[in-house]
Write a protein that holds these residues in place. Structure first.
Motif, PDB file in Angstrom:
ATOM      1  N   ILE A 238      -8.725  14.009   3.912  1.00 15.47           N
ATOM      2  CA  ILE A 238      -8.606  15.354   4.477  1.00 15.47           C
ATOM      3  C   ILE A 238      -8.137  16.232   3.324  1.00 15.47           C
ATOM      4  CG2 ILE A 238      -7.529  16.799   6.240  1.00 15.47           C
ATOM      5  CD1 ILE A 238      -6.657  14.161   7.612  1.00 15.47           C
ATOM      6  N   THR A 239      -8.997  17.107   2.845  1.00 14.79           N
ATOM      7  CA  THR A 239      -8.629  17.907   1.672  1.00 14.79           C
ATOM      8  C   THR A 239      -7.342  18.678   1.916  1.00 14.79           C
ATOM      9  OG1 THR A 239     -10.948  18.112   1.056  1.00 14.79           O
ATOM     10  CG2 THR A 239      -9.410  19.658   0.052  1.00 14.79           C
ATOM     11  N   GLU A 240      -7.272  19.376   3.045  1.00 19.25           N
ATOM     12  CA  GLU A 240      -6.044  20.082   3.432  1.00 19.25           C
ATOM     13  C   GLU A 240      -6.158  20.492   4.887  1.00 19.25           C
ATOM     14  OE1 GLU A 240      -2.354  21.383   3.566  1.00 19.25           O
ATOM     15  OE2 GLU A 240      -3.205  20.437   1.786  1.00 19.25           O
ATOM     16  N   PRO A 241      -5.225  20.060   5.737  1.00 17.93           N
ATOM     17  CA  PRO A 241      -5.255  20.479   7.144  1.00 17.93           C
ATOM     18  C   PRO A 241      -5.223  22.002   7.266  1.00 17.93           C
ATOM     19  CG  PRO A 241      -3.750  18.647   6.854  1.00 17.93           C
ATOM     20  CD  PRO A 241      -4.148  19.088   5.478  1.00 17.93           C
ATOM     21  N   SER A 242      -5.861  22.508   8.303  1.00 15.34           N
ATOM     22  CA  SER A 242      -5.958  23.956   8.508  1.00 15.34           C
ATOM     23  C   SER A 242      -4.615  24.568   8.876  1.00 15.34           C
ATOM     24  CB  SER A 242      -6.969  24.250   9.613  1.00 15.34           C
ATOM     25  OG  SER A 242      -6.469  23.780  10.862  1.00 15.34           O
ATOM     26  N   ASP A 243      -4.544  25.883   8.772  1.00 10.77           N
ATOM     27  CA  ASP A 243      -3.329  26.600   9.168  1.00 10.77           C
ATOM     28  C   ASP A 243      -3.059  26.418  10.659  1.00 10.77           C
ATOM     29  OD1 ASP A 243      -2.922  27.470   6.580  1.00 10.77           O
ATOM     30  OD2 ASP A 243      -3.856  29.433   6.899  1.00 10.77           O
ATOM     31  N   ASP A 244      -4.127  26.361  11.456  1.00  9.90           N
ATOM     32  CA  ASP A 244      -3.949  26.155  12.900  1.00  9.90           C
ATOM     33  C   ASP A 244      -3.321  24.792  13.173  1.00  9.90           C
ATOM     34  OD1 ASP A 244      -5.020  28.608  13.501  1.00  9.90           O
ATOM     35  OD2 ASP A 244      -7.024  27.849  13.956  1.00  9.90           O
ATOM     36  N   PHE A 245      -3.752  23.787  12.406  1.00  7.45           N
ATOM     37  CA  PHE A 245      -3.179  22.453  12.589  1.00  7.45           C
ATOM     38  C   PHE A 245      -1.710  22.453  12.166  1.00  7.45           C
ATOM     39  CE2 PHE A 245      -2.060  18.200  11.097  1.00  7.45           C
ATOM     40  CZ  PHE A 245      -2.432  17.434  12.190  1.00  7.45           C
ATOM     41  N   LYS A 246      -1.382  23.106  11.073  1.00 11.29           N
ATOM     42  CA  LYS A 246       0.009  23.172  10.625  1.00 11.29           C
ATOM     43  C   LYS A 246       0.875  23.873  11.666  1.00 11.29           C
ATOM     44  CE  LYS A 246      -1.141  23.208   5.689  1.00 11.29           C
ATOM     45  NZ  LYS A 246      -1.175  24.018   4.443  1.00 11.29           N
ATOM     46  N   ALA A 247       0.304  24.894  12.309  1.00 15.53           N
ATOM     47  CA  ALA A 247       1.048  25.600  13.366  1.00 15.53           C
ATOM     48  C   ALA A 247       1.306  24.669  14.543  1.00 15.53           C
ATOM     49  CB  ALA A 247       0.258  26.826  13.821  1.00 15.53           C
ATOM     50  N   GLU A 248       0.342  23.788  14.814  1.00 21.07           N
ATOM     51  CA  GLU A 248       0.511  22.818  15.899  1.00 21.07           C
ATOM     52  C   GLU A 248       1.615  21.821  15.569  1.00 21.07           C
ATOM     53  OE1 GLU A 248      -2.325  19.982  18.716  1.00 21.07           O
ATOM     54  OE2 GLU A 248      -3.233  21.372  17.272  1.00 21.07           O
ATOM     55  N   VAL A 249       1.659  21.388  14.315  1.00 19.53           N
ATOM     56  CA  VAL A 249       2.733  20.484  13.874  1.00 19.53           C
ATOM     57  C   VAL A 249       4.080  21.192  14.012  1.00 19.53           C
ATOM     58  CG1 VAL A 249       3.721  19.218  11.925  1.00 19.53           C
ATOM     59  CG2 VAL A 249       1.243  19.199  12.301  1.00 19.53           C
ATOM     60  N   LYS A 250       4.115  22.454  13.612  1.00 23.67           N
ATOM     61  CA  LYS A 250       5.358  23.238  13.695  1.00 23.67           C
ATOM     62  C   LYS A 250       5.846  23.327  15.137  1.00 23.67           C
ATOM     63  CE  LYS A 250       7.327  27.740  12.457  1.00 23.67           C
ATOM     64  NZ  LYS A 250       7.039  29.084  11.872  1.00 23.67           N
ATOM     65  N   ASP A 251       4.932  23.518  16.087  1.00 20.45           N
ATOM     66  CA  ASP A 251       5.301  23.584  17.508  1.00 20.45           C
ATOM     67  C   ASP A 251       5.722  22.223  18.040  1.00 20.45           C
ATOM     68  OD1 ASP A 251       4.668  26.272  17.545  1.00 20.45           O
ATOM     69  OD2 ASP A 251       2.670  25.987  18.403  1.00 20.45           O
ATOM     70  N   LEU A 252       5.147  21.166  17.475  1.00 20.41           N
ATOM     71  CA  LEU A 252       5.426  19.810  17.955  1.00 20.41           C
ATOM     72  C   LEU A 252       6.800  19.311  17.536  1.00 20.41           C
ATOM     73  CD1 LEU A 252       4.465  17.129  19.261  1.00 20.41           C
ATOM     74  CD2 LEU A 252       3.388  16.565  17.066  1.00 20.41           C
ATOM     75  N   ILE A 253       7.233  19.670  16.353  1.00 23.78           N
ATOM     76  CA  ILE A 253       8.489  19.134  15.804  1.00 23.78           C
ATOM     77  C   ILE A 253       9.688  19.350  16.726  1.00 23.78           C
ATOM     78  CG2 ILE A 253      10.170  19.441  13.939  1.00 23.78           C
ATOM     79  CD1 ILE A 253       7.809  19.607  11.995  1.00 23.78           C
ATOM     80  N   PRO A 254       9.906  20.555  17.291  1.00 22.13           N
ATOM     81  CA  PRO A 254      11.062  20.709  18.202  1.00 22.13           C
ATOM     82  C   PRO A 254      10.992  19.799  19.420  1.00 22.13           C
ATOM     83  CG  PRO A 254      10.203  22.850  17.527  1.00 22.13           C
ATOM     84  CD  PRO A 254       9.202  21.833  17.073  1.00 22.13           C
ATOM     85  N   LEU A 255       9.790  19.541  19.931  1.00 24.52           N
ATOM     86  CA  LEU A 255       9.643  18.652  21.088  1.00 24.52           C
ATOM     87  C   LEU A 255      10.012  17.221  20.715  1.00 24.52           C
ATOM     88  CD1 LEU A 255       6.250  19.937  22.566  1.00 24.52           C
ATOM     89  CD2 LEU A 255       8.576  20.653  23.149  1.00 24.52           C
TER      90      LEU A 255
END
Length: 333
Positions: A238-255
Motif C-alpha cells: 500500500i503506497t500510502e493510505p488515503s486521508d479518508d482512511f487516516k481519518a477513520e483510524v483517528k476516529d477508531l482510536i478513542p473507541l
C-alpha cells in the motif's frame, strides 16, 4: 420470612427483566461503511452514525461489502455477508448478529516486548507469513495477503531459522502468473545472528493485476543445494493510505482506548491474580494485553479495507509516524 423471600424473588425477576430488556434493545452504532457500498437495515439505508438493532435484518448488495460497528463494552467489529466465512459470502441478507466476522486471538504476551518483532523459528515464519496472528498455534491453510505500508517492506528472522539447511544461501519469492512460474530474488542481509529480508514492489514488475498471482511462496536456496519452500507468502504494498482512511483510524482510536481502558486492565489484572501470578507480573501483563487489543483493532480495519493483514512491524512504523501518541506494542513510554 415468606414475605422477605417473596420480595427477593420479585426483585430478582425485575432485575432479570431489565437486563434482558436492555440486551434486546441494545443499539449498535455504525462507525463506517465500505466506500461506495449500499447497505440496508430493516429496509433503510445505513451510514456512518446510524443506530441499528442486533436483530435488524441487514441487506448487502455485493459480497465484498462491509460495515464496521461499535457497541459499548465491546471492541469494534465488522459485519460482512455470511460473516466473512468462506463459501457464505453470497448470503447478502440476514440478521445482523449472524453477519459478525469472528476474530479470535490471544492477547497474551510472548515474552520480552520489543519494538521490532524478530521471527524466532521456522514454525513461527510459517504462521507470520500466512497472515495468522503471531499467537496462533499453526499457520492458515490459505495464506492471506501480507500488507506492507510504503514502497518497501522488511521481514526479520533469527539466522538459526535456516541454519538447519545451510549457513549460507539466498531467498527467492516464487509465484504463478497466468499459469507461468515467476522467480524473483529477494535481497537479504545477515548481521549479529539476524537476517533481514527486504521486499519492494518491483517483485511484481510487469504485473498489471496482482489478483492474478497464485501459489506464492518464499524459498531458501542453500549453497549447492535445491531450493526449499519455507512458507506461503503473499506480500502486497500500500503506497500510502488515503486521508479518508487516516481519518477513520483517528476516529477508531478513542473507541479502542475506551474498550481496552482502565476497566479492561483491572479485569485482566484480577483474572491473572486468580491464576496465581504475582502482582507486578499481573499488572504488566494486563497493560500489555490492553495495548495488543488496541493494536489488533487497527489491524482489523486494515484487513477490512485492503483485503489483507498488515505486517506487524510495518503497521507499527506507520502508526508511530502518523499517530505518535498511540502506543504500539513494544514502544517505550
Amino acid at each position: 420470612m415468606h414475605s422477605i423471600s417473596t420480595m427477593k424473588n420479585v426483585l430478582l425477576t425485575t432485575m432479570l427483566f431489565c437486563f434482558f430488556t436492555v440486551a434486546t434493545h441494545a443499539q449498535w452504532r455504525i462507525i463506517s461503511v465500505k466506500p461506495g457500498a449500499k447497505v440496508f437495515a430493516n429496509g433503510k439505508p445505513v451510514k456512518k452514525g446510524s443506530m441499528i438493532s442486533p436483530k435488524a435484518k441487514i441487506k448487502f448488495t455485493k459480497k465484498t461489502d462491509y460495515v464496521r460497528v461499535y457497541a459499548k463494552g465491546k471492541a469494534p467489529f465488522t459485519l460482512k455477508p455470511g460473516g466473512g466465512k468462506p463459501g457464505k459470502s453470497s448470503e447478502l441478507v440476514a440478521v445482523a448478529t449472524s453477519m459478525m466476522v469472528p476474530r479470535k486471538r490471544s492477547l497474551a504476551s510472548r515474552g520480552k516486548e520489543t519494538l521490532i518483532d524478530v521471527i524466532p523459528d521456522l514454525e513461527s515464519v510459517k504462521i507470520w507469513f500466512s497472515g495468522a496472528p503471531i499467537s496462533a498455534k499453526e499457520p492458515l491453510k490459505k495464506a492471506k495477503k501480507l500488507l506492507y505500508i510504503g514502497k518497501e517492506g522488511k521481514l526479520y528472522m533469527f539466522t538459526k531459522t535456516v541454519q538447519d539447511f545451510s549457513d549460507k544461501g539466498k531467498f527467492f519469492l516464487v509465484y504463478k502468473l497466468n499459469g507461468k512460474r515467476v522467480i524473483r530474488p529477494v535481497p537479504m542481509e545477515e548481521k549479529d545472528g539476524q537476517i533481514t529480508i527486504t521486499f519492494n514492489n518491483s517483485i511484481y514488475k510487469g504485473v498489471s493485476d496482482t489478483e492474478n498471482i497464485k501459489e506464492s511462496g518464499l524459498f531458501f536456496k542453500p549453497a549447492g543445494n535445491r531450493p526449499i519452500l519455507l512458507s506461503q507468502l503473499r506480500p502486497f504494498f500500500i503506497t500510502e493510505p488515503s486521508d479518508d482512511f487516516k481519518a477513520e483510524v483517528k476516529d477508531l482510536i478513542p473507541l479502542l482506548k475506551e474498550t481496552y481502558g482502565t476497566d479492561f486492565v483491572e479485569k485482566k489484572y484480577q483474572e491473572l491474580r486468580k491464576e496465581g501470578k504475582g502482582e507486578d507480573v499481573s499488572k504488566k501483563e494486563a497493560k500489555t494485553q490492553a495495548t495488543e487489543g488496541q493494536f489488533y483493532g487497527i489491524t482489523d480495519l486494515f484487513e477490512d479495507t485492503y483485503g489483507g493483514v498488515p505486517d506487524r512491524n510495518s503497521l507499527k512504523m506507520w502508526l508511530i509516524k502518523n499517530f505518535p501518541n498511540f502506543k504500539v506494542p513494544g514502544k517505550k513510554d
